[in-house]
Design a protein around this motif. Structure first.
Motif, PDB file in Angstrom:
ATOM      1  N   ILE A 184       5.824   0.140 -18.096  1.00 27.82           N
ATOM      2  CA  ILE A 184       5.240  -1.183 -17.936  1.00 27.82           C
ATOM      3  C   ILE A 184       3.714  -1.043 -17.892  1.00 27.82           C
ATOM      4  CG2 ILE A 184       5.313  -1.188 -15.407  1.00 27.82           C
ATOM      5  CD1 ILE A 184       6.465  -4.150 -15.883  1.00 27.82           C
ATOM      6  N   SER A 185       3.023  -1.993 -18.507  1.00 24.35           N
ATOM      7  CA  SER A 185       1.573  -1.806 -18.702  1.00 24.35           C
ATOM      8  C   SER A 185       0.792  -2.041 -17.407  1.00 24.35           C
ATOM      9  CB  SER A 185       1.083  -2.768 -19.783  1.00 24.35           C
ATOM     10  OG  SER A 185       1.239  -4.088 -19.326  1.00 24.35           O
ATOM     11  N   LEU A 186      -0.238  -1.237 -17.222  1.00 24.63           N
ATOM     12  CA  LEU A 186      -1.123  -1.369 -16.063  1.00 24.63           C
ATOM     13  C   LEU A 186      -2.442  -1.919 -16.554  1.00 24.63           C
ATOM     14  CD1 LEU A 186      -0.608   2.062 -14.242  1.00 24.63           C
ATOM     15  CD2 LEU A 186       0.284  -0.153 -13.547  1.00 24.63           C
ATOM     16  N   GLU A 187      -3.065  -2.745 -15.717  1.00 22.63           N
ATOM     17  CA  GLU A 187      -4.397  -3.235 -16.091  1.00 22.63           C
ATOM     18  C   GLU A 187      -5.180  -3.492 -14.814  1.00 22.63           C
ATOM     19  OE1 GLU A 187      -4.068  -7.409 -17.584  1.00 22.63           O
ATOM     20  OE2 GLU A 187      -1.916  -6.912 -17.521  1.00 22.63           O
ATOM     21  N   PRO A 188      -6.504  -3.464 -14.925  1.00 21.32           N
ATOM     22  CA  PRO A 188      -7.292  -3.739 -13.726  1.00 21.32           C
ATOM     23  C   PRO A 188      -7.139  -5.209 -13.344  1.00 21.32           C
ATOM     24  CG  PRO A 188      -8.677  -2.988 -15.565  1.00 21.32           C
ATOM     25  CD  PRO A 188      -7.324  -3.225 -16.118  1.00 21.32           C
ATOM     26  N   PHE A 217      -2.719  -2.567 -11.663  1.00 18.48           N
ATOM     27  CA  PHE A 217      -1.402  -3.120 -11.357  1.00 18.48           C
ATOM     28  C   PHE A 217      -0.896  -3.872 -12.580  1.00 18.48           C
ATOM     29  CE2 PHE A 217       1.708  -4.975  -8.369  1.00 18.48           C
ATOM     30  CZ  PHE A 217       1.768  -3.973  -7.397  1.00 18.48           C
ATOM     31  N   ASN A 218       0.385  -4.140 -12.576  1.00 18.00           N
ATOM     32  CA  ASN A 218       0.942  -4.951 -13.661  1.00 18.00           C
ATOM     33  C   ASN A 218       0.751  -6.423 -13.310  1.00 18.00           C
ATOM     34  OD1 ASN A 218       3.592  -6.544 -14.587  1.00 18.00           O
ATOM     35  ND2 ASN A 218       2.974  -5.061 -16.155  1.00 18.00           N
ATOM     36  N   SER A 219       0.330  -7.189 -14.257  1.00 13.53           N
ATOM     37  CA  SER A 219      -0.032  -8.581 -14.011  1.00 13.53           C
ATOM     38  C   SER A 219       1.145  -9.400 -13.486  1.00 13.53           C
ATOM     39  CB  SER A 219      -0.594  -9.174 -15.307  1.00 13.53           C
ATOM     40  OG  SER A 219      -0.452 -10.558 -15.306  1.00 13.53           O
ATOM     41  N   VAL A 255       6.006  -2.888  -5.980  1.00  7.61           N
ATOM     42  CA  VAL A 255       4.847  -2.154  -5.447  1.00  7.61           C
ATOM     43  C   VAL A 255       5.050  -0.657  -5.604  1.00  7.61           C
ATOM     44  CG1 VAL A 255       3.470  -1.666  -3.387  1.00  7.61           C
ATOM     45  CG2 VAL A 255       4.192  -3.995  -3.864  1.00  7.61           C
ATOM     46  N   ASN A 256       6.253  -0.197  -5.274  1.00 10.83           N
ATOM     47  CA  ASN A 256       6.554   1.236  -5.401  1.00 10.83           C
ATOM     48  C   ASN A 256       6.413   1.683  -6.849  1.00 10.83           C
ATOM     49  OD1 ASN A 256       7.038   1.328  -2.716  1.00 10.83           O
ATOM     50  ND2 ASN A 256       9.256   1.669  -2.868  1.00 10.83           N
ATOM     51  N   ALA A 257       6.877   0.857  -7.778  1.00 15.18           N
ATOM     52  CA  ALA A 257       6.797   1.210  -9.194  1.00 15.18           C
ATOM     53  C   ALA A 257       5.341   1.370  -9.629  1.00 15.18           C
ATOM     54  CB  ALA A 257       7.483   0.160 -10.045  1.00 15.18           C
ATOM     55  N   MET A 258       4.436   0.679  -8.945  1.00 12.83           N
ATOM     56  CA  MET A 258       3.003   0.797  -9.260  1.00 12.83           C
ATOM     57  C   MET A 258       2.333   1.905  -8.436  1.00 12.83           C
ATOM     58  SD  MET A 258       2.180  -1.510 -11.546  1.00 12.83           S
ATOM     59  CE  MET A 258       3.737  -1.100 -12.318  1.00 12.83           C
ATOM     60  N   GLY A 259       3.160   2.641  -7.708  1.00  9.44           N
ATOM     61  CA  GLY A 259       2.614   3.784  -6.925  1.00  9.44           C
ATOM     62  C   GLY A 259       2.063   3.381  -5.575  1.00  9.44           C
ATOM     63  N   GLY A 260       2.258   2.152  -5.166  1.00 12.15           N
ATOM     64  CA  GLY A 260       1.772   1.726  -3.855  1.00 12.15           C
ATOM     65  C   GLY A 260       2.874   1.747  -2.826  1.00 12.15           C
ATOM     66  N   SER A 261       2.555   1.231  -1.639  1.00 13.09           N
ATOM     67  CA  SER A 261       3.586   1.179  -0.601  1.00 13.09           C
ATOM     68  C   SER A 261       3.426  -0.110   0.206  1.00 13.09           C
ATOM     69  CB  SER A 261       3.475   2.387   0.324  1.00 13.09           C
ATOM     70  OG  SER A 261       2.235   2.374   0.974  1.00 13.09           O
ATOM     71  N   VAL A 262       4.527  -0.528   0.846  1.00 15.24           N
ATOM     72  CA  VAL A 262       4.512  -1.749   1.641  1.00 15.24           C
ATOM     73  C   VAL A 262       4.925  -1.401   3.065  1.00 15.24           C
ATOM     74  CG1 VAL A 262       5.312  -4.126   1.810  1.00 15.24           C
ATOM     75  CG2 VAL A 262       5.295  -2.998  -0.398  1.00 15.24           C
ATOM     76  N   ASP A 287       9.067 -14.726  16.878  1.00 14.96           N
ATOM     77  CA  ASP A 287       8.385 -15.899  17.450  1.00 14.96           C
ATOM     78  C   ASP A 287       6.870 -15.802  17.454  1.00 14.96           C
ATOM     79  OD1 ASP A 287      10.514 -17.526  17.795  1.00 14.96           O
ATOM     80  OD2 ASP A 287      10.887 -16.930  19.898  1.00 14.96           O
ATOM     81  N   VAL A 288       6.309 -14.696  16.914  1.00 13.61           N
ATOM     82  CA  VAL A 288       4.847 -14.569  16.892  1.00 13.61           C
ATOM     83  C   VAL A 288       4.358 -14.588  15.454  1.00 13.61           C
ATOM     84  CG1 VAL A 288       2.864 -13.121  17.462  1.00 13.61           C
ATOM     85  CG2 VAL A 288       4.766 -13.355  19.093  1.00 13.61           C
ATOM     86  N   GLY A 289       4.991 -13.767  14.618  1.00  9.43           N
ATOM     87  CA  GLY A 289       4.561 -13.743  13.225  1.00  9.43           C
ATOM     88  C   GLY A 289       4.812 -12.405  12.575  1.00  9.43           C
ATOM     89  N   THR A 290       4.534 -12.363  11.270  1.00  4.27           N
ATOM     90  CA  THR A 290       4.793 -11.152  10.502  1.00  4.27           C
ATOM     91  C   THR A 290       3.557 -10.824   9.676  1.00  4.27           C
ATOM     92  OG1 THR A 290       7.075 -11.858  10.338  1.00  4.27           O
ATOM     93  CG2 THR A 290       6.391 -10.084   8.857  1.00  4.27           C
ATOM     94  N   THR A 291       3.281  -9.519   9.547  1.00  4.46           N
ATOM     95  CA  THR A 291       2.188  -9.087   8.677  1.00  4.46           C
ATOM     96  C   THR A 291       2.739  -8.086   7.683  1.00  4.46           C
ATOM     97  OG1 THR A 291       0.639  -9.369  10.485  1.00  4.46           O
ATOM     98  CG2 THR A 291      -0.111  -8.076   8.593  1.00  4.46           C
ATOM     99  N   PHE A 292       2.577  -8.354   6.397  1.00 10.14           N
ATOM    100  CA  PHE A 292       2.922  -7.388   5.364  1.00 10.14           C
ATOM    101  C   PHE A 292       1.640  -6.738   4.889  1.00 10.14           C
ATOM    102  CE2 PHE A 292       6.672 -10.117   5.257  1.00 10.14           C
ATOM    103  CZ  PHE A 292       7.683  -9.159   5.197  1.00 10.14           C
ATOM    104  N   LYS A 293       1.720  -5.446   4.719  1.00 11.26           N
ATOM    105  CA  LYS A 293       0.525  -4.696   4.332  1.00 11.26           C
ATOM    106  C   LYS A 293       0.841  -3.913   3.064  1.00 11.26           C
ATOM    107  CE  LYS A 293      -2.469  -1.133   6.288  1.00 11.26           C
ATOM    108  NZ  LYS A 293      -2.622  -0.268   7.463  1.00 11.26           N
ATOM    109  N   VAL A 294       0.104  -4.202   1.988  1.00 10.78           N
ATOM    110  CA  VAL A 294       0.316  -3.480   0.732  1.00 10.78           C
ATOM    111  C   VAL A 294      -0.816  -2.468   0.586  1.00 10.78           C
ATOM    112  CG1 VAL A 294       0.560  -3.693  -1.767  1.00 10.78           C
ATOM    113  CG2 VAL A 294       1.357  -5.527  -0.271  1.00 10.78           C
ATOM    114  N   VAL A 295      -0.420  -1.209   0.419  1.00 12.70           N
ATOM    115  CA  VAL A 295      -1.425  -0.171   0.180  1.00 12.70           C
ATOM    116  C   VAL A 295      -1.391   0.141  -1.314  1.00 12.70           C
ATOM    117  CG1 VAL A 295      -2.191   2.145   0.773  1.00 12.70           C
ATOM    118  CG2 VAL A 295      -1.020   0.758   2.491  1.00 12.70           C
ATOM    119  N   PHE A 296      -2.487  -0.176  -2.011  1.00 11.20           N
ATOM    120  CA  PHE A 296      -2.525   0.077  -3.460  1.00 11.20           C
ATOM    121  C   PHE A 296      -2.903   1.513  -3.725  1.00 11.20           C
ATOM    122  CE2 PHE A 296      -3.177  -4.515  -3.128  1.00 11.20           C
ATOM    123  CZ  PHE A 296      -2.267  -4.978  -4.065  1.00 11.20           C
ATOM    124  N   LYS A 297      -2.416   1.990  -4.847  1.00 14.75           N
ATOM    125  CA  LYS A 297      -2.673   3.382  -5.199  1.00 14.75           C
ATOM    126  C   LYS A 297      -4.148   3.538  -5.581  1.00 14.75           C
ATOM    127  CE  LYS A 297      -1.116   6.969  -8.382  1.00 14.75           C
ATOM    128  NZ  LYS A 297      -0.389   7.173  -9.659  1.00 14.75           N
TER     129      LYS A 297
END
Lengths: 782, 128
Positions: free
Chosen positions: A633-637, A674-676, A758-765, A772-782
């Motif tokens: 799959i194609s990667l682009e900035p 990343f892939n668009s 995300v994993n396919a792009m080499g990153g991690s989540v 009752d407070v909230g959720t935070t998702f954190k994406v670490v890009f390669k």
């Protein structure tokens, strides 16, 4: 020989002793003789002193008695022919008071005391008839018989006191009339005699008289006991038959005076005798020593001759001026192959290798000049047969230091074997050194303190450390902490088994520019090995191999992970499809056995539902599979900020209806590879989730934040929604068909797909959340 | 003895089907249906509610899965398995689930979907 040494010794001991003793005795004799003379002189002088004193005493007493006599006579002349005395009371006081020698005077007609002066003190004696008192009349009769004055006493007076009494017989017409008596107090007499003054402290006196009745000598001075005739001196006073003795208080005083001198003489004689003894002994000892040394000399001469001839090393005596060989021993001859006679015609240059001559000649010159006394040199000698032999030459001058040169002794030791061995050793050392220094393997020698004492040059090539840097450094500080224990363990083994090589110690070592490299080390304990005295460590750089190995492990783990995921996926898919198919089966079964038309219609509707669900599932699965299979799959900035804006716009309606607040803080420079389509999907999923699982009691608030952490870009999506209990569901958050909210529209696909994208792009989540407070998702890009 | 049954499953369609099947089987006097384990647990833990004779339990459910449900119910009923036949009902079983089942020897059994009337009768008759 021992006999000849011993005998003079005993003689030398005895004879001087005798002479010394004789000298001592002789001196002692002379000394004591002189001392005796001296003692005699002292004795005599004392005797004469005593005589002098006693003479004075005699004269004094004589004087006193004479005064008494003249006083008595003066009174006697007052007596008339009728035996009457008229003027006693006038004359007597004159006589007594003017004469200190006289204490009282009496008129004694016919032996009866009639008058006395002084009357008061002596009135008790009046009418006392002395001629009838047998204890005292002896002396009275003696006076009558001698017809002159005679002194009696000393005796106790009737009127008290001790006195002597001089009685002058008075004859009228040749008829005895009576006495005129004079009393002299005994103490007074002694005083008048001057005895006490004369005697001083050195002498004492005694006054004696032979008792006329008992014929025994009576002593009158108290406190003076027996009179020893040997030291005392005495005089006899005929007027009273008295004796006066003078006695030295300390009869041995002259002896005392000579005793210290006697001791001095004894010591001096002894000392002199000892000196003579020693003086006499010296020549004998010297003689013995000379004899002994002569013997020794002969012995050592013999010994040296034997050594010279039989020595295992070559010896030669050489004329230092000419260099001519004068004398050689057997070994020297053997070494060179010349006979003794031949050698005597040669000089040292004839047997030396020409290449070594320059040095030897220079040393010889110095020896001749007395600037050195000896030298040693390794050189080659030429044999008669033309071959060379390596020798060690030791040369010592045989003349006294500072004297002109005569000859020297040359010791020659064959060292050809040693020289050969040494050369071989040097070559071997060179060979091994070049092996060590040119090999890619690092060789270290580390001492007990953990300091490198040797490093082969390859150390610098591999680790960049200079040798200097290495020594004095603790080697352990260069080892990676994780492998230090391994090394310590091996070190313990090596300590227990010296000499055994412990190989395959793979560890990380810090290079001079603080990088870690992998090395494979072999450790050998050679602490007890001479010349090494340390641990020998061989190191090989295995970084490339080790990294390949680690990469392989990583790849393997990745493959295993994917496998697991695929297996899980396959299970999930089959489960999902099966649940639909089983539902279909059940409905059809029920349909077949149902009689009611109405019910049948219901089953048909159910069938339609199942069909829709199945369609949805297949759609989801298709999406998942497309991520997992689309490897190229194609990667682009991608500008994250732009995509976030786009997504917010897309969700505009939902945001509005939920009255949600969206806060975006993504820097414009945040561009990731990343892939668009994936980026759109990921962002849409996070934002949809944040909106869908918003808390019913508060306004939804979504914070989107982009920042850099180390080298990686991070994107955080934080909401204040209902949250997820991660303690319960932590491991299932990103699982397929895992739902937690209990909501009917939750399918358990979104996060699964997001994670896969995300994993396919080499990153991690990562996710952090609190119910009752909230959720935070954190994406670490390669 | 009265026999009652409790079905816990999040599949809406399966729920409708099982209701029909229980009615047709006719061995259970009462039946309770829960779309998720949380609600079921809440009801069953209530001391006023008695345990049903049979529980048909799905494994994959949101919020709380079948295993968690059993564990939590055991807290209230230590001798749960002797009082109640619990059947795991699922369309397929993963390896990890099989292992978990072996750890719980008290389970009455494992049923593979689809379930039919005969099977329900069998289960009903097996109740002691």
């Amino acid at each position: 020989m021992a006999q000849t040494i011993k005998n003079p010794n005993t003689i030398s001991k005895r004879k001087p002793f005798l002479i010394g003793l004789l000298a001592f005795l002789f001196l002692l004799l002379i000394g004591f003789f002189m001392l005796w003379q001296r003692y005699q002189i002292l004795e005599e002088s004392r005797q004469s002193e005593m005589e002098g004193i006693i003479d004075v005493v005699e004269q004094n007493i004589d004087q006193s008695l004479k005064y008494s006599y003249s006083a008595a006579l003066s009174l006697a002349l007052q007596i008339d022919n009728d035996g009457k005395i008229d003027n006693f009371d006038e004359v007597a006081p004159q006589l007594v008071d003017n004469n200190p020698n006289i204490d009282a005077i009496e008129i004694v007609p016919d032996g009866i005391i009639t008058k006395v002066y002084p009357y008061e003190e002596n009135k008790a004696a009046i009418n006392y008839n002395i001629l009838q008192d047998s204890t005292r009349n002896e002396e009275a009769f003696k006076a009558i018989e001698r017809r002159r004055m005679f002194f009696g006493g000393p005796f106790e007076l009737k009127q008290g006191g001790v006195a002597i009494v001089g009685r002058l017989p008075v004859f009228i017409k040749n008829e005895f009339w009576g006495f005129v008596a004079v009393l002299i107090d005994f103490d007074n007499l002694i005083h008048q005699s001057g005895i006490r003054e004369l005697s001083g402290e050195r002498y004492k006196f005694q006054f004696s008289k032979v008792n006329p009745v008992t014929n025994k000598e009576e002593f009158f001075l108290k406190g003076v006991s027996g009179v020893d005739g040997s030291y005392s001196e005495h005089i006899t006073l005929p007027d009273g038959d008295w004796k006066i003795y003078i006695i030295p208080l300390d009869p041995y005083q002259p002896l005392y005076a000579v005793v210290p001198v006697a001791f001095l003489i004894l010591i001096l004689s002894g000392a002199f005798g000892w000196i003579i003894y020693n003086a006499m002994k010296q020549p004998l000892i010297l003689e013995a020593r000379v004899k002994e040394q002569a013997g020794e000399l002969a012995k050592s001469e013999l010994r040296f001759r034997t050594i010279f001839n039989q020595a295992a090393i070559g010896m030669a005596r050489v004329n230092s001026k000419t260099g001519m060989i004068q004398q050689t021993n057997k070994r020297f001859q053997e070494l060179l192959g010349y006979s003794e006679e031949e050698l005597k015609t040669m000089d040292y240059k004839d047997v030396s290798h020409p290449d070594d001559l320059v040095e030897n000649t220079e040393l010889m010159r110095k020896l001749r000049n007395n600037s050195i006394r000896e030298y040693s040199l390794e050189k080659r000698l030429e044999r008669k047969n033309g071959t060379n032999v390596w020798v060690r030459l030791n040369v010592s001058a045989l003349w006294e230091e500072g004297q002109p040169a005569t000859s020297h002794i040359a010791l020659v030791e064959d060292i050809s074997a040693r020289v050969k061995a040494k050369q071989e050793l040097i070559e071997n050392e060179k060979r091994f050194r070049s092996l060590v220094e040119n090999s890619n393997e690092v060789i270290l020698i580390i001492n007990k303190e953990g300091e490198a004492v040797y490093c082969s040059p390859s150390l610098k090539r591999i680790t960049g450390y200079d040798e200097l840097l290495c020594s004095g450094n603790d080697i352990f500080s260069l080892i990676h902490a994780e492998e230090r224990n391994l090394l310590l363990e091996k070190l313990k083994c090596a300590n227990a088994n010296p000499g055994k090589a412990y190989a395959e110690i793979v560890m990380r070592v810090k290079t001079s520019n603080s990088h870690w490299i992998w090395v494979n080390a072999t450790l050998t304990n050679l602490l007890n090995e001479k010349n090494v005295e340390g641990y020998v460590v061989n190191l090989r750089d295995v970084t490339a191999k080790k990294e390949a190995e680690l990469n392989l492990v990583k790849s393997y783990e990745l493959v295993m992970e994917q496998n697991k995921r695929l297996l899980n996926f396959a299970y999930i898919v089959s489960h999902n499809l099966r649940s639909h198919s089983s539902n279909l089966e059940s409905i059809l079964d029920l349909y077949d056995t149902e009689d009611s038309e109405e019910e049948k219609q219901n089953y048909m509707r159910l069938l339609k539902n199942v069909s829709e669900n199945l369609n949805q599932s297949l759609h989801d699965l298709n999406e998942v599979v497309s991520i997992n299979t689309n490897l190229d799959i194609s990667l682009e900035p991608i500008s994250v900020s732009d995509y976030v804006d786009k997504t917010i716009e897309l969700l505009g309606l939902q945001i509005k209806s939920k009255e949600a607040k969206v806060c975006k803080k993504v820097p414009a420079e945040m561009v990731v590879s990343f892939n668009s389509a994936y980026m759109e999907s990921v962002l849409l999923n996070f934002l949809t989730n944040a909106l869908r699982y918003s808390h019913p009691e508060r306004q939804p608030y979504i914070k989107i934040r982009g920042y850099k952490e180390g080298f990686n870009w991070i994107l955080e999506v934080e909401d204040n929604g209902i949250g997820i209990d991660l303690e319960k569901h932590g491991d299932k958050v990103f699982g397929l068909y895992k739902t937690f909210s209990g909501r009917q529209d939750a399918r358990g696909v979104g996060l699964f797909i997001t994670k896969n994208q995300v994993n396919a792009m080499g990153g991690s989540v990562e996710v952090t959340s609190e119910p009752d407070v909230g959720t935070t998702f954190k994406v670490v890009f390669k | 003895m009265k026999k009652d049954i409790c079905v816990i499953d999040d599949d809406e369609i399966y729920q409708k089907i099982i209701r029909k099947l229980i009615t047709r089987a006719g061995v259970f006097e009462k039946a309770f249906f829960y779309m998720n384990a949380v609600d079921a647990l809440e009801d069953l833990k209530n001391p006023e509610t008695s345990l049903p004779s049979v529980i048909l339990l799905d494994i994959n459910m949101p919020a709380m899965d079948g295993w968690q449900f059993i564990e939590l119910l055991q807290d209230s009923y230590p001798s749960l398995f002797s009082k109640c036949d619990i059947y795991i009902v699922t369309s397929s079983i993963a390896y990890s689930d099989k292992e978990k089942m072996e750890d719980l020897p008290g389970l009455a059994g494992f049923l593979s979907k689809p379930i039919n009337v005969d099977k329900l009768v069998e289960i009903g008759e097996a109740v002691k």
